[in-house]
Scaffold this motif. Structure first.
Motif, PDB file in Angstrom:
ATOM      1  N   THR A 250      49.324  40.926  32.967  1.00 24.80           N
ATOM      2  CA  THR A 250      48.422  41.858  35.201  1.00 24.80           C
ATOM      3  C   THR A 250      47.436  41.992  34.414  1.00 24.80           C
ATOM      4  OG1 THR A 250      50.562  42.187  35.899  1.00 24.80           O
ATOM      5  CG2 THR A 250      48.315  42.187  37.370  1.00 24.80           C
ATOM      6  N   SER A 251      45.903  40.847  34.334  1.00 21.50           N
ATOM      7  CA  SER A 251      44.759  40.971  34.061  1.00 21.50           C
ATOM      8  C   SER A 251      44.463  42.684  35.481  1.00 21.50           C
ATOM      9  CB  SER A 251      43.914  40.005  34.031  1.00 21.50           C
ATOM     10  OG  SER A 251      44.102  39.399  33.375  1.00 21.50           O
ATOM     11  N   LYS A 252      43.776  43.253  35.176  1.00 19.41           N
ATOM     12  CA  LYS A 252      43.217  44.121  35.885  1.00 19.41           C
ATOM     13  C   LYS A 252      42.275  45.511  35.079  1.00 19.41           C
ATOM     14  CE  LYS A 252      47.181  46.617  37.763  1.00 19.41           C
ATOM     15  NZ  LYS A 252      48.105  47.084  38.624  1.00 19.41           N
ATOM     16  N   PRO A 253      41.640  46.261  35.410  1.00 23.53           N
ATOM     17  CA  PRO A 253      41.218  47.186  34.780  1.00 23.53           C
ATOM     18  C   PRO A 253      42.603  48.524  34.067  1.00 23.53           C
ATOM     19  CG  PRO A 253      39.314  46.945  36.620  1.00 23.53           C
ATOM     20  CD  PRO A 253      41.180  45.960  36.909  1.00 23.53           C
ATOM     21  N   GLU A 254      43.117  48.512  35.488  1.00 23.42           N
ATOM     22  CA  GLU A 254      43.683  50.240  34.461  1.00 23.42           C
ATOM     23  C   GLU A 254      45.048  49.869  33.632  1.00 23.42           C
ATOM     24  OE1 GLU A 254      44.232  50.063  39.540  1.00 23.42           O
ATOM     25  OE2 GLU A 254      43.526  48.844  38.218  1.00 23.42           O
ATOM     26  N   ASN A 255      45.226  47.875  33.352  1.00 25.10           N
ATOM     27  CA  ASN A 255      45.498  47.537  32.060  1.00 25.10           C
ATOM     28  C   ASN A 255      45.122  47.979  31.243  1.00 25.10           C
ATOM     29  OD1 ASN A 255      48.134  48.185  33.552  1.00 25.10           O
ATOM     30  ND2 ASN A 255      48.314  45.766  34.181  1.00 25.10           N
ATOM     31  N   GLU A 266      38.153  25.493  41.512  1.00 20.29           N
ATOM     32  CA  GLU A 266      36.657  25.966  41.797  1.00 20.29           C
ATOM     33  C   GLU A 266      37.592  27.417  42.725  1.00 20.29           C
ATOM     34  OE1 GLU A 266      39.937  24.131  45.574  1.00 20.29           O
ATOM     35  OE2 GLU A 266      37.915  23.438  45.235  1.00 20.29           O
ATOM     36  N   GLU A 267      38.413  28.221  42.006  1.00 25.74           N
ATOM     37  CA  GLU A 267      38.780  29.571  43.051  1.00 25.74           C
ATOM     38  C   GLU A 267      38.290  30.128  41.885  1.00 25.74           C
ATOM     39  OE1 GLU A 267      42.246  32.434  43.703  1.00 25.74           O
ATOM     40  OE2 GLU A 267      42.111  30.605  44.732  1.00 25.74           O
ATOM     41  N   TYR A 268      37.197  31.354  41.669  1.00 31.57           N
ATOM     42  CA  TYR A 268      36.471  31.888  40.821  1.00 31.57           C
ATOM     43  C   TYR A 268      36.613  33.582  41.670  1.00 31.57           C
ATOM     44  CZ  TYR A 268      33.743  28.548  39.137  1.00 31.57           C
ATOM     45  OH  TYR A 268      33.251  27.514  38.692  1.00 31.57           O
ATOM     46  N   ARG A 269      37.620  34.231  41.090  1.00 34.50           N
ATOM     47  CA  ARG A 269      37.773  35.409  40.960  1.00 34.50           C
ATOM     48  C   ARG A 269      37.397  36.924  40.240  1.00 34.50           C
ATOM     49  NH1 ARG A 269      41.338  37.184  45.363  1.00 34.50           N
ATOM     50  NH2 ARG A 269      42.179  34.659  45.590  1.00 34.50           N
ATOM     51  N   ALA A 270      36.942  37.919  40.526  1.00 27.65           N
ATOM     52  CA  ALA A 270      37.466  38.877  39.264  1.00 27.65           C
ATOM     53  C   ALA A 270      38.563  39.624  39.743  1.00 27.65           C
ATOM     54  CB  ALA A 270      35.441  39.814  40.255  1.00 27.65           C
ATOM     55  N   LEU A 271      38.524  39.927  38.588  1.00 28.49           N
ATOM     56  CA  LEU A 271      40.222  40.878  38.487  1.00 28.49           C
ATOM     57  C   LEU A 271      40.152  42.222  38.266  1.00 28.49           C
ATOM     58  CD1 LEU A 271      42.343  38.357  36.555  1.00 28.49           C
ATOM     59  CD2 LEU A 271      41.913  38.509  38.456  1.00 28.49           C
ATOM     60  N   ASP A 272      39.580  42.835  39.129  1.00 25.44           N
ATOM     61  CA  ASP A 272      38.867  43.948  39.973  1.00 25.44           C
ATOM     62  C   ASP A 272      40.578  44.659  40.384  1.00 25.44           C
ATOM     63  OD1 ASP A 272      38.113  46.513  40.040  1.00 25.44           O
ATOM     64  OD2 ASP A 272      35.684  45.320  40.999  1.00 25.44           O
ATOM     65  N   SER A 273      40.059  45.551  40.528  1.00 28.54           N
ATOM     66  CA  SER A 273      41.391  46.617  41.810  1.00 28.54           C
ATOM     67  C   SER A 273      40.988  46.567  43.150  1.00 28.54           C
ATOM     68  CB  SER A 273      41.978  47.437  40.877  1.00 28.54           C
ATOM     69  OG  SER A 273      42.815  47.290  39.469  1.00 28.54           O
ATOM     70  N   PRO A 274      41.118  45.851  43.644  1.00 24.15           N
ATOM     71  CA  PRO A 274      42.169  44.681  44.132  1.00 24.15           C
ATOM     72  C   PRO A 274      41.324  43.874  43.782  1.00 24.15           C
ATOM     73  CG  PRO A 274      41.434  44.834  46.631  1.00 24.15           C
ATOM     74  CD  PRO A 274      40.906  46.700  45.414  1.00 24.15           C
ATOM     75  N   SER A 275      41.602  43.043  43.356  1.00 22.58           N
ATOM     76  CA  SER A 275      40.778  41.361  42.713  1.00 22.58           C
ATOM     77  C   SER A 275      39.796  41.063  43.925  1.00 22.58           C
ATOM     78  CB  SER A 275      41.692  40.096  42.484  1.00 22.58           C
ATOM     79  OG  SER A 275      42.441  39.330  43.384  1.00 22.58           O
ATOM     80  N   VAL A 276      38.479  40.427  43.242  1.00 28.09           N
ATOM     81  CA  VAL A 276      37.351  39.694  44.664  1.00 28.09           C
ATOM     82  C   VAL A 276      37.168  38.382  44.289  1.00 28.09           C
ATOM     83  CG1 VAL A 276      35.181  39.858  45.124  1.00 28.09           C
ATOM     84  CG2 VAL A 276      36.389  42.181  44.310  1.00 28.09           C
ATOM     85  N   TYR A 293      28.679  49.952  27.202  1.00 26.50           N
ATOM     86  CA  TYR A 293      29.992  51.495  27.448  1.00 26.50           C
ATOM     87  C   TYR A 293      29.541  52.696  27.163  1.00 26.50           C
ATOM     88  CZ  TYR A 293      33.801  52.899  24.380  1.00 26.50           C
ATOM     89  OH  TYR A 293      34.948  53.338  23.950  1.00 26.50           O
ATOM     90  N   GLU A 294      28.663  53.095  27.044  1.00 20.24           N
ATOM     91  CA  GLU A 294      28.338  53.890  27.863  1.00 20.24           C
ATOM     92  C   GLU A 294      28.424  54.858  29.513  1.00 20.24           C
ATOM     93  OE1 GLU A 294      28.454  54.868  23.673  1.00 20.24           O
ATOM     94  OE2 GLU A 294      27.049  52.829  24.940  1.00 20.24           O
ATOM     95  N   GLN A 295      27.369  53.687  29.934  1.00 18.55           N
ATOM     96  CA  GLN A 295      27.593  53.141  31.181  1.00 18.55           C
ATOM     97  C   GLN A 295      28.520  53.024  31.861  1.00 18.55           C
ATOM     98  OE1 GLN A 295      23.437  51.129  32.255  1.00 18.55           O
ATOM     99  NE2 GLN A 295      24.593  51.421  34.762  1.00 18.55           N
ATOM    100  N   PHE A 312      31.405  44.802  37.020  1.00 16.69           N
ATOM    101  CA  PHE A 312      32.955  45.937  36.859  1.00 16.69           C
ATOM    102  C   PHE A 312      31.953  46.964  37.088  1.00 16.69           C
ATOM    103  CE2 PHE A 312      35.561  42.150  36.199  1.00 16.69           C
ATOM    104  CZ  PHE A 312      36.466  42.461  36.886  1.00 16.69           C
ATOM    105  N   THR A 313      31.795  48.234  37.622  1.00 24.78           N
ATOM    106  CA  THR A 313      31.591  50.054  37.399  1.00 24.78           C
ATOM    107  C   THR A 313      32.551  50.083  36.854  1.00 24.78           C
ATOM    108  OG1 THR A 313      31.646  49.533  39.804  1.00 24.78           O
ATOM    109  CG2 THR A 313      29.661  48.787  38.975  1.00 24.78           C
ATOM    110  N   GLY A 314      32.090  51.707  36.226  1.00 20.15           N
ATOM    111  CA  GLY A 314      33.145  53.052  36.345  1.00 20.15           C
ATOM    112  C   GLY A 314      34.027  52.615  34.842  1.00 20.15           C
ATOM    113  N   CYS A 315      33.701  51.756  33.993  1.00 19.15           N
ATOM    114  CA  CYS A 315      35.023  51.786  33.686  1.00 19.15           C
ATOM    115  C   CYS A 315      35.554  52.005  32.800  1.00 19.15           C
ATOM    116  CB  CYS A 315      34.591  49.746  32.920  1.00 19.15           C
ATOM    117  SG  CYS A 315      33.937  48.572  33.787  1.00 19.15           S
ATOM    118  N   LEU A 316      36.439  52.543  32.627  1.00 19.41           N
ATOM    119  CA  LEU A 316      36.863  54.134  31.530  1.00 19.41           C
ATOM    120  C   LEU A 316      37.039  52.999  30.264  1.00 19.41           C
ATOM    121  CD1 LEU A 316      39.069  55.222  34.241  1.00 19.41           C
ATOM    122  CD2 LEU A 316      36.836  56.826  33.665  1.00 19.41           C
TER     123      LEU A 316
END
Length: 348
Positions: A250-255, A266-276, A293-295, A312-316
């Motif tokens: 499951t593609s998402k930042p937590e993983n 035609e369907e573009y989606r950013a796999l954020d949490s939740p996806s956008v 990386y640092e930001q 994507f922001t706040g990436c850990l």
């Protein structure tokens, strides 16, 4: 002991050089920040002047329309007063004729007096209370054009700055799903119809059809761009080295995934949490991926249009992160074209 001392001296020297490098970079960073602030001051001062000029234009237009309405109202009132005066005159003469006993005089004068004088159709004439329809919108449209022009310039500069961090991405065959066909130079990842016989190593993705770049990044910034062309399915982004590579994912930042995808052409989606779900004006032909990386940011761009797709922001981030590619399913032969890693042309 002598060898250890030599090794330590080498390590000390390397670290001293790194200290000087960091100090030099900090100095350049301070100079860059000062330059950016000056440019920011210039740009916002220009925009403030533009706003004031457009405001003045709108107010001048409103005042001119108000004066024109006043002149028209005065003209109409004058015409009405003239007609009223004429009607009053005829009415007074008719009153006199009614009292006259000279019947012959009455017969001669009455026809011309009883027919109304030529007048306007006043029911269809007036002064509109809403004078300035579109005046403010027109001024804001001019301001919008100015802002768009400045934004286009900033987008171009932003793209150039990101591309200075371009890295040479080569695909890692040890991570490629058996269905993926890699070019000899490691710059293309296509979707094959048949499974290739490859070693089942822990690094290889299976059954998810994807592949990583050979080199991972532990710090700093890096940028790469990929030609997606007319493909109907694809995934791009960056992932942690530690992501699960076996079984469904499951593609998402937590993983540990920071990716954007296309489905069904035609369907573009950013796999954020939740996806956008993304609403793009144009279908990007080349997608740029920039990671700080640092930001803690991962940004996607339409390279040719120089327009942002998603950030994507706040990436850990922890440990190394790797460029990630998936050429997608076969899609009845419509998605056979490969993903192609494109070199950056710094001259454009």
């Amino acid at each position: 002991m002598k060898k250890s001392q030599a090794d330590f001296q080498q390590m000390i020297q390397e670290r001293l050089e790194k200290v000087e490098e960091i100090k030099s970079c900090l100095k350049l960073s301070n100079m860059s920040a000062e330059k950016e602030m000056k440019e920011s001051d210039r740009l916002f001062a220009f925009l403030i002047r533009s706003i004031e000029e457009r405001q003045t234009e709108a107010n001048v237009e409103i005042k001119e329309k108000q004066k024109a309405a006043e002149r028209r109202a005065e003209e109409l009132v004058d015409q009405l007063q003239q007609e009223i005066t004429e009607l009053q005159r005829r009415n007074a003469e008719l009153e006199e004729l009614r009292a006259s006993e000279d019947h012959l005089h009455v017969l001669k004068r009455s026809p011309s007096l009883m027919s109304p004088p030529p007048t306007k159709e006043w029911m269809e004439i007036g002064v509109h209370p809403e004078l300035c329809v579109g005046a403010v919108r027109g001024a804001l449209s001019k301001l919008d054009d100015t802002l768009k022009k400045e934004l286009d310039g900033l987008k171009k500069e932003e793209m150039k700055k990101m591309q200075t961090y371009a890295v040479d991405v080569v695909l890692d065959p040890d991570t490629a799903h058996p269905n993926i066909v890699l070019s000899a130079d490691g710059k293309q990842a296509g979707r094959g119809e048949l499974l290739h016989i490859v070693p089942d190593n822990p690094q290889r993705f299976d059954p998810v059809i994807c592949v990583l770049g050979k080199r991972g990044y532990l710090s700093g910034r890096f940028y790469f761009q990929v030609a997606v062309g007319s493909k109907t399915f694809w995934d791009l982004g960056v992932v942690k080295e530690s992501v699960n590579r076996k079984g469904m994912i499951t593609s998402k930042p937590e993983n540990g995934y920071w990716t954007v995808r296309l489905r069904n052409g035609e369907e573009y989606r950013a796999l954020d949490s939740p996806s956008v779900l993304l609403s793009l004006k144009e279908k990007p032909q080349i997608v740029g991926v920039f990671t700080d990386y640092e930001q803690g940011t991962v940004s996607f761009f339409d390279v040719e249009a120089r327009s942002p797709i998603y950030t994507f922001t706040g990436c850990l981030f922890s440990g190394r992160i790797f460029p990630f590619f998936s050429p997608g399913v076969f899609d009845e032969g419509k998605n056979t074209a490969p993903l192609v890693i494109k070199a950056v042309n710094h001259e454009t």
